[in-house]
Motif scaffolding. Structure first.
Motif, PDB file in Angstrom:
ATOM      1  N   HIS A  12       0.651  -1.300   0.137  1.00  0.00           N
ATOM      2  CA  HIS A  12       0.101  -0.061   0.026  1.00  0.00           C
ATOM      3  C   HIS A  12       0.856   1.216   0.067  1.00  0.00           C
ATOM      4  CE1 HIS A  12      -3.757   2.076   1.319  1.00  0.00           C
ATOM      5  NE2 HIS A  12      -3.048   3.160   1.432  1.00  0.00           N
ATOM      6  N   HIS A  14       1.160   5.097  -2.307  1.00  0.00           N
ATOM      7  CA  HIS A  14       0.386   6.153  -3.373  1.00  0.00           C
ATOM      8  C   HIS A  14       1.695   6.761  -4.201  1.00  0.00           C
ATOM      9  CE1 HIS A  14      -3.256   6.099  -0.879  1.00  0.00           C
ATOM     10  NE2 HIS A  14      -2.486   5.909   0.309  1.00  0.00           N
ATOM     11  N   HIS A 191      -5.901  -2.483   5.687  1.00  0.00           N
ATOM     12  CA  HIS A 191      -4.496  -1.702   5.509  1.00  0.00           C
ATOM     13  C   HIS A 191      -4.300  -0.934   6.527  1.00  0.00           C
ATOM     14  CE1 HIS A 191      -3.086   2.534   4.636  1.00  0.00           C
ATOM     15  NE2 HIS A 191      -4.566   2.878   4.636  1.00  0.00           N
ATOM     16  N   ASP A 226       2.234   3.019   3.399  1.00  0.00           N
ATOM     17  CA  ASP A 226       1.404   3.929   3.108  1.00  0.00           C
ATOM     18  C   ASP A 226       2.224   5.245   2.860  1.00  0.00           C
ATOM     19  OD1 ASP A 226      -1.112   5.110   2.972  1.00  0.00           O
ATOM     20  OD2 ASP A 226      -1.486   5.367   5.052  1.00  0.00           O
TER      21      ASP A 226
HETATM   22 ZN   LIG Z   1      -2.980   5.048   1.927  1.00  0.00          ZN
END
Ligand SMILES: [Zn+2]
Length: 281
Positions: A12, A14, A191, A226
């Protein structure tokens, strides 16, 4: 065994092709031995604008599909997009005057579009969830309806779904809601999980203490940073080098089985991806 002998997946992260470092972050991950990425779309209001209709969701998803394709070019393995709707969108919409049911409908439309991308082979999995902060009952109820719609659509198209939720360890009820809608709990991933979790599959934030708990617990698990690729918050939540570094640390500790669990077996069981067959060094 050393890090060059194993795939290394960040479950996970971005990448922001508009404001962020985008492919440079993927290169940094690769430079430390990282091989595979699941690239999550950023919340619509951080990437394009607050999503209020299908067209905006499509714009957000297309940017993320493209970011994953660009990341794949710099990886020995590959990247896959994971698309969905950030649960905090409900509060943004309610603040703008939408009722919770109206906001729910917009978010469910976004999940329908995400399911379509999965069905077409343009994305690997979906993302939904519910707010991690306190909300009133109407917003909570609407959020649970959004999440359950996500379970239904993931079951329809046969994919896994990542959840962004409040903290805690007991998500047994959430796993049952998924199963009631035809989605096995092994396809539901929490997550930002700690090392202990009941219900869904845990995607453990790559923190040493939590990873030690996950390794001792010996359930399937994934690892993630994350990383949010926000120029105003560099290195948040964790930087892109973190998962490879933690894999190296696990290998130094002799936890080779745990590395295999998190980077080969659990990805295969949850998403149906083969991180070994898709790796060419
Ligand atoms: Zn995230």
């Amino acid at each position: 065994m050393d890090i060059d002998d194993t795939p290394v997946l960040d479950n996970h992260l971005h990448l922001d092709p508009v404001n962020g470092r985008n492919v440079a972050a993927a290169e940094e991950f690769a430079s430390q031995g990282g091989t595979h990425l699941l690239v999550l779309n950023k919340p619509s209001w951080h990437l394009v604008e607050k999503a209020t209709d299908e067209a905006i969701f499509r714009e957000v998803f297309d940017l993320t599909v493209e970011a994953a394709a660009t990341a794949t070019e710099v990886l020995d393995g590959r990247a896959w997009p994971v698309l969905g709707v950030h649960p905090a969108l409900i509060s943004k919409l309610v603040d703008d005057g939408y009722t919770p049911p109206e906001a729910r409908d917009i978010m469910q439309t976004g999940l329908d579009v995400a399911a379509e991308y999965v069905d077409n082979g343009d994305a690997l999995a979906m993302k939904s969830g519910r707010p991690h902060y306190d909300v009133d009952d109407a917003v909570w109820e609407a959020s649970n309806e959004v999440m359950c719609h996500g379970f239904e659509r993931a079951a329809d198209v046969g994919c896994a779904i990542q959840l962004h939720t409040e903290g805690g360890e007991d998500f047994e009820a959430v796993a049952r809601w998924a199963e009631d809608r035809g989605l096995d709990r092994t396809q539901v991933v929490k997550h930002y999980s700690g090392g202990r979790l009941r219900g869904p599959v845990k995607s453990v934030l790559a923190d040493k203490d939590e990873l030690e708990i996950a390794v001792e617990t010996d359930d399937p698990f994934l690892m993630e940073t994350d990383y949010i690729d926000d120029p105003d918050r560099p290195g948040a939540v964790l930087g892109p080098k973190t998962v490879p570094r933690r894999v190296r640390w696990l290998l130094e500790n002799g936890d080779e089985d745990a590395v295999r669990t998190a980077h080969v077996e659990t990805p295969k069981a949850v998403y149906g991806i083969d991180t070994e067959a898709t790796l060419e060094r």
